[in-house]
Design a protein around this motif. Sequence first.
Motif, PDB file in Angstrom:
ATOM      1  N   LEU A 179     -29.128 -33.204   3.071  1.00  0.00           N
ATOM      2  CA  LEU A 179     -28.697 -32.015   2.334  1.00  0.00           C
ATOM      3  C   LEU A 179     -28.959 -30.745   3.139  1.00  0.00           C
ATOM      4  N   ALA A 180     -30.134 -30.667   3.763  1.00  0.00           N
ATOM      5  CA  ALA A 180     -30.464 -29.490   4.567  1.00  0.00           C
ATOM      6  C   ALA A 180     -29.548 -29.369   5.781  1.00  0.00           C
ATOM      7  N   LEU A 181     -29.216 -30.503   6.383  1.00  0.00           N
ATOM      8  CA  LEU A 181     -28.333 -30.490   7.548  1.00  0.00           C
ATOM      9  C   LEU A 181     -26.932 -30.008   7.164  1.00  0.00           C
ATOM     10  N   VAL A 182     -26.421 -30.521   6.051  1.00  0.00           N
ATOM     11  CA  VAL A 182     -25.091 -30.109   5.590  1.00  0.00           C
ATOM     12  C   VAL A 182     -25.084 -28.622   5.229  1.00  0.00           C
ATOM     13  N   ALA A 183     -26.142 -28.173   4.550  1.00  0.00           N
ATOM     14  CA  ALA A 183     -26.226 -26.767   4.152  1.00  0.00           C
ATOM     15  C   ALA A 183     -26.334 -25.847   5.368  1.00  0.00           C
ATOM     16  N   SER A 184     -27.023 -26.303   6.415  1.00  0.00           N
ATOM     17  CA  SER A 184     -27.173 -25.490   7.626  1.00  0.00           C
ATOM     18  C   SER A 184     -25.831 -25.238   8.300  1.00  0.00           C
ATOM     19  N   PHE A 185     -24.952 -26.233   8.262  1.00  0.00           N
ATOM     20  CA  PHE A 185     -23.622 -26.071   8.859  1.00  0.00           C
ATOM     21  C   PHE A 185     -22.656 -25.339   7.913  1.00  0.00           C
ATOM     22  N   SER A 186     -22.927 -25.412   6.612  1.00  0.00           N
ATOM     23  CA  SER A 186     -22.006 -24.835   5.635  1.00  0.00           C
ATOM     24  C   SER A 186     -22.278 -23.362   5.352  1.00  0.00           C
ATOM     25  N   PHE A 187     -23.550 -22.951   5.455  1.00  0.00           N
ATOM     26  CA  PHE A 187     -23.923 -21.574   5.119  1.00  0.00           C
ATOM     27  C   PHE A 187     -24.720 -20.961   6.274  1.00  0.00           C
ATOM     28  N   ASP A 188     -24.257 -19.841   6.770  1.00  0.00           N
ATOM     29  CA  ASP A 188     -24.900 -19.201   7.916  1.00  0.00           C
ATOM     30  C   ASP A 188     -26.312 -18.729   7.594  1.00  0.00           C
ATOM     31  N   SER A 189     -26.556 -18.367   6.340  1.00  0.00           N
ATOM     32  CA  SER A 189     -27.854 -17.796   5.972  1.00  0.00           C
ATOM     33  C   SER A 189     -28.872 -18.841   5.533  1.00  0.00           C
ATOM     34  N   PHE A 190     -28.473 -20.127   5.457  1.00  0.00           N
ATOM     35  CA  PHE A 190     -29.399 -21.137   4.932  1.00  0.00           C
ATOM     36  C   PHE A 190     -30.559 -21.390   5.890  1.00  0.00           C
ATOM     37  N   ALA A 191     -30.266 -21.572   7.164  1.00  0.00           N
ATOM     38  CA  ALA A 191     -31.296 -21.957   8.128  1.00  0.00           C
ATOM     39  C   ALA A 191     -32.003 -20.762   8.753  1.00  0.00           C
ATOM     40  N   THR A 192     -31.850 -19.578   8.182  1.00  0.00           N
ATOM     41  CA  THR A 192     -32.523 -18.395   8.718  1.00  0.00           C
ATOM     42  C   THR A 192     -34.000 -18.405   8.347  1.00  0.00           C
ATOM     43  N   GLY A 193     -34.778 -17.674   9.103  1.00  0.00           N
ATOM     44  CA  GLY A 193     -36.210 -17.620   8.852  1.00  0.00           C
ATOM     45  C   GLY A 193     -36.552 -17.067   7.483  1.00  0.00           C
ATOM     46  N   ASP A 194     -35.842 -16.019   7.061  1.00  0.00           N
ATOM     47  CA  ASP A 194     -36.116 -15.406   5.760  1.00  0.00           C
ATOM     48  C   ASP A 194     -35.830 -16.379   4.617  1.00  0.00           C
ATOM     49  N   ASN A 195     -34.730 -17.124   4.721  1.00  0.00           N
ATOM     50  CA  ASN A 195     -34.382 -18.056   3.652  1.00  0.00           C
ATOM     51  C   ASN A 195     -35.360 -19.224   3.601  1.00  0.00           C
ATOM     52  N   ILE A 196     -35.747 -19.723   4.751  1.00  0.00           N
ATOM     53  CA  ILE A 196     -36.709 -20.831   4.782  1.00  0.00           C
ATOM     54  C   ILE A 196     -38.060 -20.389   4.233  1.00  0.00           C
ATOM     55  N   GLU A 197     -38.461 -19.155   4.589  1.00  0.00           N
ATOM     56  CA  GLU A 197     -39.726 -18.627   4.074  1.00  0.00           C
ATOM     57  C   GLU A 197     -39.666 -18.471   2.554  1.00  0.00           C
ATOM     58  N   ASN A 198     -38.555 -17.959   2.063  1.00  0.00           N
ATOM     59  CA  ASN A 198     -38.389 -17.805   0.618  1.00  0.00           C
ATOM     60  C   ASN A 198     -38.398 -19.161  -0.083  1.00  0.00           C
ATOM     61  N   LEU A 199     -37.759 -20.151   0.528  1.00  0.00           N
ATOM     62  CA  LEU A 199     -37.732 -21.497  -0.034  1.00  0.00           C
ATOM     63  C   LEU A 199     -39.135 -22.089  -0.095  1.00  0.00           C
ATOM     64  N   ALA A 200     -39.913 -21.882   0.970  1.00  0.00           N
ATOM     65  CA  ALA A 200     -41.278 -22.411   1.005  1.00  0.00           C
ATOM     66  C   ALA A 200     -42.168 -21.733  -0.040  1.00  0.00           C
ATOM     67  N   MET A 201     -42.023 -20.413  -0.176  1.00  0.00           N
ATOM     68  CA  MET A 201     -42.851 -19.673  -1.126  1.00  0.00           C
ATOM     69  C   MET A 201     -42.531 -20.076  -2.568  1.00  0.00           C
ATOM     70  N   THR A 202     -41.262 -20.112  -2.914  1.00  0.00           N
ATOM     71  CA  THR A 202     -40.897 -20.452  -4.290  1.00  0.00           C
ATOM     72  C   THR A 202     -41.207 -21.909  -4.619  1.00  0.00           C
ATOM     73  N   SER A 203     -41.241 -22.755  -3.603  1.00  0.00           N
ATOM     74  CA  SER A 203     -41.563 -24.172  -3.813  1.00  0.00           C
ATOM     75  C   SER A 203     -43.053 -24.393  -4.010  1.00  0.00           C
ATOM     76  N   SER A 204     -43.874 -23.516  -3.440  1.00  0.00           N
ATOM     77  CA  SER A 204     -45.316 -23.759  -3.401  1.00  0.00           C
ATOM     78  C   SER A 204     -45.930 -23.825  -4.801  1.00  0.00           C
ATOM     79  N   PHE A 205     -45.493 -22.967  -5.719  1.00  0.00           N
ATOM     80  CA  PHE A 205     -46.099 -22.940  -7.052  1.00  0.00           C
ATOM     81  C   PHE A 205     -45.748 -24.202  -7.848  1.00  0.00           C
ATOM     82  N   LEU A 206     -44.479 -24.592  -7.822  1.00  0.00           N
ATOM     83  CA  LEU A 206     -44.083 -25.834  -8.492  1.00  0.00           C
ATOM     84  C   LEU A 206     -44.753 -27.032  -7.825  1.00  0.00           C
TER      85      LEU A 206
END
Length: 332
Positions: free
Chosen positions: A36-63
């Motif tokens: 899923l991450a590989l497909v999203a990286s090719f489909s969306f330019d902003s998915f694999a950026t540092g800011d998006n990955i950081e946001n994903l990690a932060m929002t995931s941490s609490f759950l």
Amino acid sequence: MSASGVEAGRGSGVVRGERLSALAQQHGALVALLVLALVASFSFDSFATGDNIENLAMTSSFLAVVALGMTFVIVTGGIDLSVGSVFALGGVLAAWGSRYGALVALLLPLAVCGLIGCVNGLLIARTRLAPFIVTLAAMLAARGLMLNITDEGATTYLVDKETVFVHLGQGRLLGVGAPVWITGALFLAGAVALRRTRFGQNVYAVGGNEDAAALMGAPVARTKITVYTLSALLAGLAGALNAAWLASGVTILGYGMELDAIAAVVIGGTLLSGGLGFVSGSLVGVLLLKTIQNIINQIGSLDSAYQQVVSGGFLVVVIIAQTWLARRRRVA
């Protein structure tokens, strides 16, 4: 070929099938996440950026912290429906306590939430009440207590951004947010506790067959009390970290979090019937759910409710796959 050779070949095929089923059950979610991450990286330019990955990690941490505690509960064959309300209560208590220092802001939610979990465990272990009923009552009680503290949600307690407590949520180390580091440390400790300690063995034994565990001398009641206390403690800690990150005790958070945590744990390979589970799988399950949500946000034209639809459908598929794999292993 001789009869013994045929039997040997058949036996090796059975063993190979069991190993493949076990690998699929344990690592299937990881494969899905990577694809899923590989497909999203090719489909969306902003998915694999540092800011998006950081946001994903932060929002995931609490759950993820909540899901860690839920893993121990589900491995014992139980369920904890109170973690969403306990998460919200922990955040409000932390924000309220921050006025009296960082120590109070951290210890107060842990003490209150831990007490709720301990009561859950005592009722389930000593009176043999159904975990569903006990934790449902605790969910309502924790939410009611939170609303009472906040005047029915009308009062939002703010955290002074100059306090040390805020750094638990907003601090950074090597460019990574403090909650991510804390979550990583908790999962490492949880993996060791579940796989390498006597307590972890008891958790698996109780979930596998409670009566057999009691006959073998495992402390069934104490194990149940401990896992429910741990679940509430981690939910309260997650709430406190979230309050430090937002610099406020938001009263509307936590609704449905218990379902997200259960879904993440089950998607990660833990059986709802108990006796089998993986801490690492729960982390992967959380990341998979949050990645789905992130992709839906990337699309933009889809409503956020689609995330719940996709997550629910994915959960159904995983449960069907788990049931099929478990039957295949029994037949083998």
